[in-house]
Enzyme design. Sequence first.
Site, PDB file in Angstrom:
ATOM      1  N   ASP A  68      45.248  32.092  43.115  1.00  0.00           N
ATOM      2  CA  ASP A  68      44.447  31.205  43.952  1.00  0.00           C
ATOM      3  C   ASP A  68      42.959  31.362  43.641  1.00  0.00           C
ATOM      4  OD1 ASP A  68      43.971  33.675  45.153  1.00  0.00           O
ATOM      5  OD2 ASP A  68      44.330  32.974  47.198  1.00  0.00           O
ATOM      6  N   ASP A  78      43.701  35.684  39.401  1.00  0.00           N
ATOM      7  CA  ASP A  78      44.092  36.916  40.076  1.00  0.00           C
ATOM      8  C   ASP A  78      45.610  36.908  40.256  1.00  0.00           C
ATOM      9  OD1 ASP A  78      44.190  34.907  41.975  1.00  0.00           O
ATOM     10  OD2 ASP A  78      43.586  36.198  43.642  1.00  0.00           O
ATOM     11  N   ASP A  91      47.842  36.151  42.510  1.00  0.00           N
ATOM     12  CA  ASP A  91      48.592  34.996  43.026  1.00  0.00           C
ATOM     13  C   ASP A  91      47.985  33.676  42.578  1.00  0.00           C
ATOM     14  OD1 ASP A  91      46.321  35.167  44.641  1.00  0.00           O
ATOM     15  OD2 ASP A  91      47.363  34.469  46.430  1.00  0.00           O
ATOM     16  N   SER A 133      47.510  39.134  46.593  1.00  0.00           N
ATOM     17  CA  SER A 133      46.403  38.539  45.849  1.00  0.00           C
ATOM     18  C   SER A 133      45.892  39.454  44.740  1.00  0.00           C
ATOM     19  CB  SER A 133      45.294  38.148  46.828  1.00  0.00           C
ATOM     20  OG  SER A 133      44.291  37.397  46.215  1.00  0.00           O
TER      21      SER A 133
END
Length: 452
Positions: free
Chosen positions: A249, A245, A247, A103
């Site tokens: 999400d 960010d 990833d 992440s």
Amino acid sequence: MGKLFGTDGIRGVVNAGLDADLAYKVGLAAAQVLSKDKKPGEKPLVTIGKDTRISGDLLKGSLIAGLCTAGADVLDLGTLPTPGVAWVTVDEGADAGIVISASHNPFEHNGIKIFNGQGFKLSDELEEKIEDIVLFGHNNVPMKTHGDIGKVSYVAPKASEDYIDHLESTIDSTLGGLRILVDCANGAASATAARLFDRFSKLRTDVINADPDGVNINDKCGSTHIDALAAMVKAGGYDMGIAFDGDADRCLAVDELGNLIDGDQIMAACGLDMMNKGKLPGNTVVATVMSNLGLHVYTKEHGMKLECTAVGDRNVLERMLEKGYAIGGEQSGHMIFLEHATTGDGELTALQILALLKESGKKASELFGACPRYPQVLINIPVADNDVKKAVMASELLAQAIQREEAALNGEGRVLVRPSGTEALMRVMVEAKTEEIAQTAAQRLADLIGEL
């Protein structure tokens, strides 16, 4: 929380806690658990995607080796945002999906997160079964031979296009007349964001930090380092800046003046719009205990209800599913629009707020700045391990100190002390009428924790 799985999967520094051997065992275990619900001779199907970290291929290869060894077929999605993997898992009718990402963390970290066939994060029960096999029973997982060995299909281009098609379908707007600057954090959004926003021919889009090299993910860019984006938006005359960010999400934004638009303000504006359109069940927005007092004030003043869960988008989602709510999220930018997604989705969130901005005819500062943000100070205190976290939380001295600080705030602020679910940190958060009051109180608590 188990010995391997935290609140957001397995996390660690690669080859210093999270390595190829562990990934292989997780693949073996996941295939074994998934096979138990299959008919004889039927193979489980698992999707797998990753962000742009240098260690992603290393871990993916090991995971795939474990999955195939234990008889699971794999759809390799290549580089794709976490919510994209969740969506493709459902769209392809797979039994599970695996994301290799850490992440918002620095590049040397990575992680393994597993979704079920419905696109939701794996249940605690299934995580425990996988963990037990990894730690104690991996040597007993049957090694498949002949035609029972799993195979890999490489479907990256089609999977990402299908996901982008889905995202585009979630709004009914050309977004015409808006000019935006998008920060991809040199992460997974680098593979999809430009193509997504290019679908809207009347939307003028510039993209930055979309040139990943394996080590520059989240490096002074993206939603965790938003100052540079804010300055560029203000200087360049953009209507809004969007930041993802690693990833993708999460989504945070900045208005035309360069002011941060956080998850609380996104929830406030989108929640009110949904309520006005009759699309907000229970007139309720779901947030976490970390959400700012400003969101509490805003929802109350506008006739909405606010329910707060423990930190973590998993907890937000569980409350939403339990009570049938439609929108929830975290101040950090994890936003769940349950009509369109089963998990936090940064690019989906970006489209929703851009469509709302276009429809409102307002400036971003007016639309999202209507939700106030009380001064909030967050201090992270490094600790050795989970045992130290537990000892700190059990400390009577700390409990008494928290009570003193809360009493001093006299109802005009709040204190929250909690362990991080993904890092070796204790977190102290204080909100108050002024930043000075919040900083002083937070520092006193942080100093005490450091001495415990």
